[in-house]
Design a protein around this motif. Structure first.
Motif, mmCIF file in Angstrom:
data_model
loop_
_atom_site.group_PDB
_atom_site.id
_atom_site.type_symbol
_atom_site.label_atom_id
_atom_site.label_comp_id
_atom_site.label_asym_id
_atom_site.label_seq_id
_atom_site.Cartn_x
_atom_site.Cartn_y
_atom_site.Cartn_z
ATOM 1 N N GLY A 26 0.825 -1.208 0.000
ATOM 2 C CA GLY A 26 0.000 0.000 0.000
ATOM 3 C C GLY A 26 0.854 1.251 0.000
ATOM 4 O O GLY A 26 0.547 2.221 -0.718
ATOM 5 N N GLN A 54 0.438 3.930 -3.082
ATOM 6 C CA GLN A 54 -0.438 5.059 -2.784
ATOM 7 C C GLN A 54 -0.107 6.320 -3.588
ATOM 8 O O GLN A 54 -0.985 7.159 -3.813
ATOM 9 C CB GLN A 54 -0.393 5.383 -1.291
ATOM 10 C CG GLN A 54 0.948 5.864 -0.776
ATOM 11 C CD GLN A 54 0.888 6.190 0.706
ATOM 12 O OE1 GLN A 54 -0.163 6.496 1.253
ATOM 13 N NE2 GLN A 54 2.026 6.109 1.377
ATOM 14 N N ARG A 106 -3.891 3.627 -6.824
ATOM 15 C CA ARG A 106 -4.338 4.149 -5.535
ATOM 16 C C ARG A 106 -5.510 3.347 -4.967
ATOM 17 O O ARG A 106 -5.617 3.153 -3.755
ATOM 18 C CB ARG A 106 -4.728 5.624 -5.676
ATOM 19 C CG ARG A 106 -3.520 6.550 -5.771
ATOM 20 C CD ARG A 106 -3.932 8.000 -5.928
ATOM 21 N NE ARG A 106 -2.764 8.859 -6.095
ATOM 22 C CZ ARG A 106 -2.828 10.119 -6.437
ATOM 23 N NH1 ARG A 106 -4.007 10.700 -6.660
ATOM 24 N NH2 ARG A 106 -1.715 10.833 -6.580
ATOM 25 N N ALA A 150 -4.087 0.433 -3.374
ATOM 26 C CA ALA A 150 -3.428 0.822 -2.122
ATOM 27 C C ALA A 150 -4.449 0.973 -1.005
ATOM 28 O O ALA A 150 -4.222 0.517 0.124
ATOM 29 C CB ALA A 150 -2.661 2.129 -2.322
ATOM 30 N N MET A 151 -5.591 1.585 -1.297
ATOM 31 C CA MET A 151 -6.629 1.763 -0.278
ATOM 32 C C MET A 151 -7.178 0.416 0.178
ATOM 33 O O MET A 151 -7.434 0.214 1.373
ATOM 34 C CB MET A 151 -7.748 2.650 -0.820
ATOM 35 C CG MET A 151 -7.303 4.068 -1.141
ATOM 36 S SD MET A 151 -8.633 5.139 -1.739
ATOM 37 C CE MET A 151 -9.463 5.523 -0.200
ATOM 38 N N GLN A 211 -2.307 5.586 7.273
ATOM 39 C CA GLN A 211 -2.096 5.871 5.856
ATOM 40 C C GLN A 211 -3.423 5.928 5.098
ATOM 41 O O GLN A 211 -3.609 6.792 4.212
ATOM 42 C CB GLN A 211 -1.170 4.821 5.240
ATOM 43 C CG GLN A 211 0.251 4.845 5.770
ATOM 44 C CD GLN A 211 0.980 6.133 5.455
ATOM 45 O OE1 GLN A 211 0.667 6.837 4.486
ATOM 46 N NE2 GLN A 211 1.981 6.455 6.271
ATOM 47 N N LEU A 212 -4.345 5.044 5.421
ATOM 48 C CA LEU A 212 -5.658 5.079 4.775
ATOM 49 C C LEU A 212 -6.409 6.349 5.163
ATOM 50 O O LEU A 212 -7.066 6.981 4.321
ATOM 51 C CB LEU A 212 -6.464 3.841 5.167
ATOM 52 C CG LEU A 212 -7.849 3.695 4.528
ATOM 53 C CD1 LEU A 212 -7.761 3.701 3.008
ATOM 54 C CD2 LEU A 212 -8.533 2.420 5.020
ATOM 55 N N MET A 268 -5.159 9.198 3.116
ATOM 56 C CA MET A 268 -5.692 9.194 1.752
ATOM 57 C C MET A 268 -7.116 9.736 1.725
ATOM 58 O O MET A 268 -7.479 10.532 0.843
ATOM 59 C CB MET A 268 -5.640 7.769 1.176
ATOM 60 C CG MET A 268 -4.227 7.225 0.995
ATOM 61 S SD MET A 268 -4.169 5.599 0.163
ATOM 62 C CE MET A 268 -4.472 6.104 -1.536
#
Length: 204
Positions: A113, A117, A123, A126-127, A144-145, A148
């Motif tokens: 991820g 990202q 992306r 990654a999410m 990190q989520l 985003m």
């Protein structure tokens, strides 16, 4: 060198030959033996070579066994592989990370991820990886989520509603950046802001 002398006796002649010719003269052959120290060194060298070869065979067998069983390495190994991939790239390293992630490694999902990202086409993936790792309790993935979601909300002019609970999850697991972000999102001067600042270690 220590040398000795050996005497070789030729075969007797066949019957019917003269007595003077029934045997050939003795032949002296000089035989030299290596010195004792050199001999021992060679023996040690041969034993060391055999031992090293055995170690290589054993390591190769362990690697093959691990690959066959689909074993996932410990977190430091996965993180080191991710760092090398981030610095130098490489399809093989990325493929290995994906294999570990598919086998359920939370660390591999988080590291993938992190890698994806900032790549627009990936992306969404990654999410998904961050979400799966966050659900398993990984604080960094939750943070990190949330970041985003926060950036997406800022770009659209909306409130980061999806980001808040993820920040809270990370902060509850002693993630200082998440606690600091919650303090910035809370109302200035409020008790909630002070609580998150304290969690971030900025106030007592």
């Amino acid at each position: 060198m220590q040398c000795g002398t050996a005497v070789g006796i030729a075969r007797r002649g066949s019957a019917g030959l003269d007595a003077d010719h029934q045997s050939t003269p003795a032949v002296r052959i000089s035989l030299c033996r290596p010195e004792q120290g050199k001999k021992k060194n060679m023996e040690l060298f041969n034993k060391s070579g055999a031992m090293i070869s055995s170690v290589f065979v054993m390591v190769g067998a362990l690697i093959a066994c691990q690959a066959k069983e689909g074993a996932v390495p410990p977190a430091p190994v996965i993180e080191a592989a991710a760092q090398r991939l981030s610095a130098h790239g490489g399809a093989a390293a990325e493929r290995r990370l994906r294999e570990w992630a598919d086998q359920g490694s939370i660390v591999a999902k988080r590291e993938l991820g992190m890698l994806y990202q900032n790549k627009t086409p990936r992306r969404g993936e990654a999410m998904r990886l961050f979400e799966e790792a966050a659900r398993a309790g990984d604080a960094e993935s939750a943070f990190q989520l949330a970041e985003m979601y926060h950036r997406a909300a800022e770009n659209s002019g909306r409130q980061p509603d999806k980001a808040w609970p993820l920040y809270a999850q990370a902060a509850e697991h002693r993630h200082p950046k998440a606690a600091l972000r919650l303090a910035s999102l809370a109302k200035d001067g409020s008790e909630e802001a002070a609580r998150w600042l304290a969690a971030a270690g900025l106030v007592k």
